[in-house]
Design an enzyme around this catalytic site. Structure first.
Site, short mmCIF file in Angstrom:
data_model
loop_
_atom_site.label_atom_id
_atom_site.label_comp_id
_atom_site.label_asym_id
_atom_site.label_seq_id
_atom_site.Cartn_x
_atom_site.Cartn_y
_atom_site.Cartn_z
N ASP A 1 3.67 72.36 64.34
CA ASP A 1 4.37 73.12 65.37
C ASP A 1 5.04 74.35 64.77
OD1 ASP A 1 4.70 70.92 67.92
OD2 ASP A 1 4.30 70.12 65.94
N ASP B 1 -0.45 72.86 66.98
CA ASP B 1 0.45 73.86 67.56
C ASP B 1 0.69 74.98 66.55
OD1 ASP B 1 0.47 72.40 69.84
OD2 ASP B 1 2.61 71.97 69.85
N TYR C 1 1.61 79.39 69.38
CA TYR C 1 2.30 79.35 70.68
C TYR C 1 2.04 80.61 71.51
CZ TYR C 1 4.65 75.14 69.14
OH TYR C 1 4.91 73.85 68.71
N HIS D 1 -2.13 65.41 66.28
CA HIS D 1 -0.94 66.12 66.76
C HIS D 1 0.15 65.22 67.34
CE1 HIS D 1 1.50 69.46 67.97
NE2 HIS D 1 1.37 69.19 69.25
N HIS E 1 8.28 63.50 74.65
CA HIS E 1 6.93 62.98 74.43
C HIS E 1 6.92 61.49 74.07
CE1 HIS E 1 5.77 67.14 74.65
NE2 HIS E 1 6.42 67.44 73.55
N HIS F 1 4.10 67.69 67.17
CA HIS F 1 4.36 67.59 68.62
C HIS F 1 5.84 67.44 68.96
CE1 HIS F 1 2.87 67.46 72.63
NE2 HIS F 1 3.09 66.17 72.85
N VAL F 2 6.52 66.48 68.36
CA VAL F 2 7.96 66.30 68.57
C VAL F 2 8.69 67.18 67.57
CG1 VAL F 2 9.88 64.68 68.53
CG2 VAL F 2 7.65 63.96 69.42
N HIS F 3 9.57 68.05 68.07
CA HIS F 3 10.17 69.07 67.22
C HIS F 3 11.37 68.54 66.45
CE1 HIS F 3 8.29 72.06 70.28
NE2 HIS F 3 7.39 71.51 69.49
#
Length: 547
Positions: A209, A236, A239, A374, A384, A411-413
């Site tokens: 990400d 990711d 963006y 991801h 998520h 995916h999870v920030h």
């Protein structure tokens, strides 16, 4: 031997970052740690949550198109956005680049890929670049069937595969079309070591990400300082889909642009990202797998076109027919990149390919088995939460059966490391799952946990929006029986923290690998989280090799 390499940028003068990137190939550093480093044999560990540091949130603002680091600095058909990726084995790599300018507007005319040569000249470091390889070229478009939306067509994208390379050897190369002439500056890379139980790349950087913000620049600078030999980017990328086609962006697309007839994307952000990343990825092989921000729907319901066009993947070399899943060796590590946004049912090609790929791995040659995709299966953040249960249900048994050691996700920030786990249960033979979706993109950092009061999502809100699956139900056994979320940090979650950063994997031998997570707010040689991941092949024998 001392080598001085400088690149002149007409807008920036003498650029030193090329020298920095080259130093990745020569320098060695280690994380200074006081005291004993824990190992997975000391676990399972009591769950730890590091409190949110309110004083540091980073600068989640995208670099503007006026920033010198993202502007086009070449002329005519000179190569830009140069990158390198691995093939399936050490003796082959892919070189990719772009020539010509993109076009965006109401009426775009694609460039002709046949008008520019696709050639790489290369040779061992310190010798003449007498070897030459040719590849293939393409142009892609991001087109919309709605009046008023600006269409995009890329520059000419080139992919060339170099073969017959020697292991653990420094090479130099330049790419382009020598007949124009339009050749790049000289770049460098080191091949992976030969596959074997005592042969490993020194450092593998893992990041997810990433985006192109001021946080991103901090992450990349820290990553450069840690001298990786290989980079895994677990989805990711840039963006571009947080923007309308006119270049208007927002931190939350669905919040700001809910009335658009199609989810738009501003494709020049891909070019900005490629230019910014070139000093790093033109020297260090970078392996990418798709994330949800690469979907980028366009005319005729096409998706993932930019992702599939801009990167080279060892799909064919690893027996895959798709850029969404593939595998490769990095010394004694077999790495499997899986697609979470393409069917993973047992009747579909990805499952059949994965089963065959796992069965063909010889653990005497590549003892370590690493998988990456991801969206995580074992994240405890509210964002998520249990979103890809269908993928876990479909594939977890297969990964467990063949003894996958480590799983990397984004995916999870935020950052999270699990205890060894299988089917939500502590298991000494299960993989360690590590979420590193904290690269620094402009979307909000994940800070709330599903196990905190009031944060557990309704099961009906958790299906995978792209695949359309819904397999998440209340737990039927264990401490969370009858509930959708635990009422405390789950036992399988060993460590979690909301900060931006990246990780470094250092495989030491056939049983021990050092994992270090680096936070952007620390000095690059500080460890936010660190542990030795230890394999126990005698206690947890993997499925035998397919003959």
């Amino acid at each position: 031997m001392h080598v001085k390499i400088q690149t002149f940028n007409p807008k920036m003068g003498l650029v030193s970052i090329t020298v920095i990137a080259l130093s990745l190939l020569f320098s060695v550093s280690s994380v200074a740690v006081e005291g004993k480093i824990a190992t997975t044999l000391d676990g399972p560990f009591r769950p730890v949550t590091v409190p949110l540091d309110q004083t540091f949130r980073g600068d989640a603002v995208d670099l503007p198109e006026t920033d010198p680091l993202v502007q086009r600095t070449v002329e005519g058909f000179e190569p830009e956005q140069i990158s390198i990726s691995l093939s399936a084995t050490y003796d082959s790599v892919w070189i990719s680049w772009i020539t010509g300018e993109f076009q965006i507007g109401d009426n775009v005319e694609p460039l002709d890929p046949e008008t520019v040569g696709c050639i790489v000249e290369y040779g061992k470091f310190g010798l003449s670049m007498t070897q030459q390889a040719q590849g293939y070229s393409l142009v892609y478009g991001q087109l919309y069937p709605f009046e008023g939306l600006q269409n995009y067509t890329s520059g000419i994208i080139h992919h060339v595969r170099l073969t017959g390379l020697e292991p653990n050897t420094m090479y130099q190369y330049r790419c382009g079309d020598p007949s124009l002439p339009a050749m790049s500056d000289v770049h460098y890379f080191r091949t992976m070591p030969v596959s074997g139980p005592n042969s490993y790349p020194s450092r593998i950087a893992v990041v997810g990400d990433l985006g192109l913000t001021y946080n991103t620049t901090s992450t990349v600078n820290h990553m450069i300082s840690n001298h990786p030999d290989l980079i895994l980017l677990v989805g990711d990328v840039c963006y571009a889909d947080l923007y309308l086609t006119d270049g208007t962006g927002a931190d939350c697309y669905s919040c700001a642009f809910s009335q658009t007839p199609i989810h738009e994307t501003y494709q020049p952000r891909w070019d900005y990202w490629g230019r910014y990343m070139q000093p790093l990825v033109s020297n260090v092989p970078t392996m990418v797998v798709e994330g949800d921000h690469e979907i980028e729907q366009q005319v005729y319901d096409q998706t993932f076109v930019a992702y599939s066009s801009r990167f080279a993947f060892p799909s064919e070399e690893s027996g895959s027919s798709s850029p969404f899943y593939y595998s490769f060796n990095a010394g004694g590590i077999h790495v499997i990149m899986l697609g979470a946004y393409i069917s993973y049912d047992k009747s579909e090609h990805q499952y059949k390919w994965l089963k065959k790929d796992l069965a063909s791995v010889d653990r005497k040659v590549t003892p370590w088995l690493v998988a990456a995709w991801h969206p995580p299966w074992y994240s405890t953040y509210a964002a998520h939460y249990r979103e890809v249960e269908c993928m876990r249900v479909a594939l977890e048994d297969l990964l467990y059966k063949y003894g996958v050691d480590i799983v990397f996700n984004g995916h999870v920030h935020a950052y999270e490391r699990s205890n060894r786990v299988y089917n939500y249960t502590l298991d000494p033979c299960g993989p360690v799952h590590i979420t590193v979706g904290d690269g620094g993109n402009r979307e909000e950092m994940a800070i709330t946990h599903a196990d905190e009061t009031g944060n557990c999502p309704e099961p009906s809100t958790t299906p995978d929006g792209f695949m359309g699956g819904s397999c998440a139900f209340n737990f039927t056994s264990g401490p969370a029986a009858g509930q959708f979320c635990w009422d405390r940090q789950p036992d399988y979650s060993a460590f979690r923290e909301s900060s931006f950063g990246h990780g470094i994997l250092e495989v030491k031998n056939e049983t021990h690998a050092l994992w270090t997570w680096h936070r952007n707010q620390d000095f690059y040689d500080s460890a936010g989280d660190q542990i030795y991941i230890v394999r126990q092949p005698q206690k947890c024998p993997p499925e035998p090799k397919l003959h």
